[in-house]
Design a protein around this motif. Sequence first.
Motif, short mmCIF file in Angstrom:
data_model
loop_
_atom_site.label_atom_id
_atom_site.label_comp_id
_atom_site.label_asym_id
_atom_site.label_seq_id
_atom_site.Cartn_x
_atom_site.Cartn_y
_atom_site.Cartn_z
N ARG A 47 -2.36 -25.77 -25.40
CA ARG A 47 -1.93 -25.72 -24.76
C ARG A 47 -2.30 -25.38 -23.76
NH1 ARG A 47 4.52 -23.61 -26.70
NH2 ARG A 47 4.00 -25.62 -28.15
N ASP A 48 -2.87 -26.01 -21.87
CA ASP A 48 -3.58 -24.89 -21.44
C ASP A 48 -2.64 -23.88 -20.20
OD1 ASP A 48 -1.75 -26.01 -19.30
OD2 ASP A 48 -3.42 -27.68 -19.02
N ALA A 49 -2.81 -23.14 -19.00
CA ALA A 49 -1.92 -22.60 -18.69
C ALA A 49 -1.00 -23.01 -17.27
CB ALA A 49 -2.76 -21.43 -17.55
N ALA A 50 -1.05 -24.41 -17.58
CA ALA A 50 0.09 -25.12 -17.40
C ALA A 50 0.84 -25.43 -17.78
CB ALA A 50 -0.13 -25.61 -16.15
N GLY A 51 1.03 -24.98 -18.80
CA GLY A 51 1.49 -25.64 -19.98
C GLY A 51 1.29 -26.78 -20.82
N ARG A 52 0.34 -27.77 -20.32
CA ARG A 52 0.09 -28.67 -20.96
C ARG A 52 -0.85 -28.74 -22.12
NH1 ARG A 52 -2.63 -30.79 -15.31
NH2 ARG A 52 -3.38 -28.93 -15.62
N SER A 53 -0.66 -29.52 -22.95
CA SER A 53 -1.37 -29.81 -24.36
C SER A 53 -2.25 -29.93 -24.00
CB SER A 53 -0.41 -31.04 -25.36
OG SER A 53 -1.13 -30.80 -26.82
N LYS A 54 -3.32 -29.66 -24.82
CA LYS A 54 -5.04 -29.86 -24.43
C LYS A 54 -4.91 -31.20 -25.35
CE LYS A 54 -7.37 -27.22 -23.03
NZ LYS A 54 -9.15 -26.28 -22.37
N VAL A 55 -4.82 -32.45 -25.85
CA VAL A 55 -4.59 -33.26 -25.63
C VAL A 55 -5.14 -35.15 -24.82
CG1 VAL A 55 -3.11 -35.53 -26.90
CG2 VAL A 55 -2.60 -33.62 -27.27
N TRP A 56 -6.27 -35.70 -25.11
CA TRP A 56 -6.65 -36.68 -24.60
C TRP A 56 -6.52 -38.09 -25.04
CZ3 TRP A 56 -8.97 -32.04 -25.58
CH2 TRP A 56 -9.28 -30.84 -24.10
N ILE A 57 -6.24 -39.27 -23.89
CA ILE A 57 -5.48 -40.07 -24.97
C ILE A 57 -5.98 -41.23 -23.28
CG2 ILE A 57 -4.00 -42.02 -24.85
CD1 ILE A 57 -2.18 -39.88 -26.37
#
Length: 308
Positions: free
Chosen positions: A144-154
């Motif tokens: 997850r990045d610093a903003a809490g978003r998972s590092k997934v690309w769609i």
Amino acid sequence: MRRTLTVAAATAALLLPGGPLPEAEAGTAPAKAPATDRWSAREAESFWTPDRMASAVPISRGGAPAAVDGTGRDFDGIPVVGRMFVMKGGGAYFCTASVVASPGRDLVLSAAHCLLGTDARQVAFVPQYTAQNPQPYGMFPVLRDAAGRSKVWIDPRYRELGADKGAALDVAFAQVGPDADGYPVEDVVGGNRLVTGAPYAHKQVSLIGYPASAARPRLCVNRTTKFTSTDPRIPGSFLRIDCTGYPGGTSGGPFLTGFDERTETGDVVGVIGGWKTGGDTPDTSYSSYFGADVRKLYEKALAGARVA
């Protein structure tokens, strides 16, 4: 019956409640990263106990190669392919994923419909999972990045169009953190080479997936053909392969060509998904075509994975 049990709202960069960790040269342990509450390998291992992994159900339907005859068989698996575990709405789910070679040695590949949903949490990749040996190579948490978003690309068009209209874009890349000892996933298990722009028809493809009710993964080898949908609700052309016994759980499983028995890796030219999220029977599977759109998505993932 469609391979999907539930298809939640998609997102181009899946929002989940830490960032990249130091890279290591092959065979050397990287420096330890600072303490973080961003979902580490040890936290993933503590959460995904053997019992919880065994209780997980598929999000969707989903060694040496078998004989080239389209007959699937259970086998002990290969290190580069495993289960992707995820919590959704309080339930434990899984699909299939595989490691794809990258400069950061930390990317995995699956189907987009496997990783949709803003309610998804505690996402982790477990190479060569089997019921008898749940963590032979440890566990790798999706960062997850610093903003809490998972590092997934769609591809954002997949979210906009939905699983049917966007079936030709059913591909996802995810960045995973190192294992509990600090090693990146590709250093531990290797990685398949991403191939885009290849023909639809291949003489020999190894298909690997994790069926819902099986204690081990499934392997089948057969040829692929081009399938062009005549249903205007599900447009596009897809790779098609006839392989028996690929029900729920196998979605995201790789189509491998040029399989090398020594390295147990190959060239990945597709993943189970796409047309009807992988097919409407367990004996015929499909993949979105790996062309320019998938190459662009991979390059976007490479760029995003470099951002702390």
